[in-house]
Scaffold this active site. Sequence first.
Site, PDB file in Angstrom:
ATOM      1  N   ASP A  47      35.333  29.429  33.726  1.00 48.05           N
ATOM      2  CA  ASP A  47      33.912  29.611  34.037  1.00 48.05           C
ATOM      3  C   ASP A  47      33.082  29.426  32.764  1.00 48.05           C
ATOM      4  O   ASP A  47      32.114  30.133  32.505  1.00 48.05           O
ATOM      5  CB  ASP A  47      33.663  30.994  34.645  1.00 48.05           C
ATOM      6  CG  ASP A  47      32.314  31.102  35.356  1.00 48.05           C
ATOM      7  OD1 ASP A  47      31.729  30.047  35.682  1.00 48.05           O
ATOM      8  OD2 ASP A  47      31.843  32.232  35.569  1.00 48.05           O
ATOM      9  N   HIS A  80      22.811  33.102  38.792  1.00 47.83           N
ATOM     10  CA  HIS A  80      22.224  31.931  39.436  1.00 47.83           C
ATOM     11  C   HIS A  80      20.730  32.140  39.679  1.00 47.83           C
ATOM     12  O   HIS A  80      20.259  33.269  39.833  1.00 47.83           O
ATOM     13  CB  HIS A  80      22.936  31.641  40.757  1.00 47.83           C
ATOM     14  CG  HIS A  80      24.317  31.086  40.586  1.00 47.83           C
ATOM     15  ND1 HIS A  80      24.754  29.953  41.227  1.00 47.83           N
ATOM     16  CD2 HIS A  80      25.366  31.510  39.836  1.00 47.83           C
ATOM     17  CE1 HIS A  80      26.010  29.705  40.889  1.00 47.83           C
ATOM     18  NE2 HIS A  80      26.404  30.646  40.042  1.00 47.83           N
ATOM     19  N   ARG A  86      37.558  51.151  54.097  1.00 47.59           N
ATOM     20  CA  ARG A  86      37.121  50.826  55.461  1.00 47.59           C
ATOM     21  C   ARG A  86      36.429  49.466  55.530  1.00 47.59           C
ATOM     22  O   ARG A  86      36.289  48.918  56.621  1.00 47.59           O
ATOM     23  CB  ARG A  86      36.158  51.913  55.980  1.00 47.59           C
ATOM     24  CG  ARG A  86      36.829  53.260  56.223  1.00 47.59           C
ATOM     25  CD  ARG A  86      35.923  54.198  57.001  1.00 47.59           C
ATOM     26  NE  ARG A  86      36.575  55.475  57.237  1.00 47.59           N
ATOM     27  CZ  ARG A  86      36.439  56.542  56.460  1.00 47.59           C
ATOM     28  NH1 ARG A  86      35.656  56.477  55.384  1.00 47.59           N
ATOM     29  NH2 ARG A  86      37.068  57.666  56.742  1.00 47.59           N
ATOM     30  N   HIS A 120      36.150  33.088  41.607  1.00 45.62           N
ATOM     31  CA  HIS A 120      36.208  34.193  40.632  1.00 45.62           C
ATOM     32  C   HIS A 120      36.312  35.562  41.331  1.00 45.62           C
ATOM     33  O   HIS A 120      35.356  36.340  41.400  1.00 45.62           O
ATOM     34  CB  HIS A 120      35.097  34.146  39.586  1.00 45.62           C
ATOM     35  CG  HIS A 120      33.711  33.853  40.011  1.00 45.62           C
ATOM     36  ND1 HIS A 120      33.051  34.569  40.979  1.00 45.62           N
ATOM     37  CD2 HIS A 120      32.827  32.932  39.562  1.00 45.62           C
ATOM     38  CE1 HIS A 120      31.835  34.109  41.104  1.00 45.62           C
ATOM     39  NE2 HIS A 120      31.672  33.108  40.263  1.00 45.62           N
ATOM     40  N   HIS A 143      35.010  40.227  32.529  1.00 43.76           N
ATOM     41  CA  HIS A 143      34.694  40.091  33.949  1.00 43.76           C
ATOM     42  C   HIS A 143      35.573  40.942  34.855  1.00 43.76           C
ATOM     43  O   HIS A 143      35.099  41.426  35.889  1.00 43.76           O
ATOM     44  CB  HIS A 143      34.800  38.625  34.378  1.00 43.76           C
ATOM     45  CG  HIS A 143      33.617  37.800  33.997  1.00 43.76           C
ATOM     46  ND1 HIS A 143      33.407  37.374  32.705  1.00 43.76           N
ATOM     47  CD2 HIS A 143      32.577  37.319  34.731  1.00 43.76           C
ATOM     48  CE1 HIS A 143      32.288  36.678  32.657  1.00 43.76           C
ATOM     49  NE2 HIS A 143      31.755  36.629  33.864  1.00 43.76           N
ATOM     50  N   HIS A 147      30.117  34.226  45.412  1.00 49.70           N
ATOM     51  CA  HIS A 147      28.742  34.744  45.365  1.00 49.70           C
ATOM     52  C   HIS A 147      28.348  35.161  46.780  1.00 49.70           C
ATOM     53  O   HIS A 147      27.318  34.740  47.315  1.00 49.70           O
ATOM     54  CB  HIS A 147      27.787  33.703  44.795  1.00 49.70           C
ATOM     55  CG  HIS A 147      27.963  33.503  43.319  1.00 49.70           C
ATOM     56  ND1 HIS A 147      27.328  34.290  42.385  1.00 49.70           N
ATOM     57  CD2 HIS A 147      28.728  32.630  42.622  1.00 49.70           C
ATOM     58  CE1 HIS A 147      27.684  33.895  41.170  1.00 49.70           C
ATOM     59  NE2 HIS A 147      28.541  32.899  41.291  1.00 49.70           N
TER      60      HIS A 147
END
Length: 394
Positions: A274, A142, A226, A215, A250, A194
């Site tokens: 996508d 992006h 943790r 995604h 991916h 994102h």
Amino acid sequence: MTRFAITGTDIFDGVRTRRNAALIVADGRIEEVREAVDLDPDLPVERLNGGTLAPGFVDIQVNGGGGVLLNDHPDVDGVRAICEAHAAFGTTSLLPTVITDREEVTFAAIDAVKTALARHVTGCGGIHVEGPFIALKRKGAHDAACVRTMTDEDVAKLCAVDLRPFLITVATESVKPEQIATLTRAGILVSIGHCDGSYEDVSAAIRAGARCVTHLFNAMSQLGHRTPGVVGAALDSADVWASIIADGHHVHPAMVDLALRAKKGENRMIAISDAMPTVGSAGDVFELGGRRATRQSGRLTLDDGTLAGCDISLHDAVRYLAGPVRLPLEEALRMATANPARFLDRETERGFLRSGAAADFVWLRDDLSLGRVWMNGRERRDEKSERLGQVARP
């Protein structure tokens, strides 16, 4: 009335596989799936040669196709071109997706999809707005210059949009829980993506109304012992859906399998493409926010090596899930049909072969290659029936 039946193939109705059954279609709608015995002698019957008949694929994240990127062509013609490109591969309903961009581009895309729905553009099922309210650290491909924090004015503008389904991907760093709550009350589907947020941040977003994670594994904080991160919150919540890219690039097939087994909530995983403009196009290079993206061996990257979306259709994802990931075919199909339809609250219309649903369905041969596609009860014919870009096989 146009009425016919199809037999000679297994029929996956979105829930289970029916054998020795017939699919009966009347005037563009599913009439019923029934035993293939004692059919009306006056009913035209077509007998297929094995394979599986399944609902048309439902894709909730499609950036482009047929050489078109929605961001670059935020108009009805752009929407139509993307839908037509993916219909050739069995996706009969999709959400054209506009990624992080200037506000005028985002709202031009929203208006284009709204008009496309009003004009009954075949295959257009709503819109997905991915960004610009995401985390700069997890922006992926992006455009960093357009990433920003959501304001109350943004919330008001989005809530005023008269378009459903409306899916928006946001990050917890850029959107407050109370803003998510306002969006969801307006009927907007909120997904987390994102995002570099913590398990606690994402859990708060889910409590506020977020219904999905975009995604899974990609462009988000990872699963740590943790710090469970976005991945941990998605897997741990039975109330949230998770979309996942199954293309061999991916997400490793072992991680896809592990996520499916770890995810709380029955049938809450959604396959997405996508997809970018290369799907259904011979072109190997396209522009993404002024940067060059290149296809090589089914992988799309910017010049710096950043993954830039995908070169697959949802049919490719189904074959990958049933192949390298080794899912039962029913589960792979469910992730591309019934699950996304349920997530979008469109299960009476899409994703299932049952009485009253649109007669959108595909025939997969025994080797899972795509045989034929029907939309609204009519067979779709396209000379470009073979994939121009091939999904990677690890």
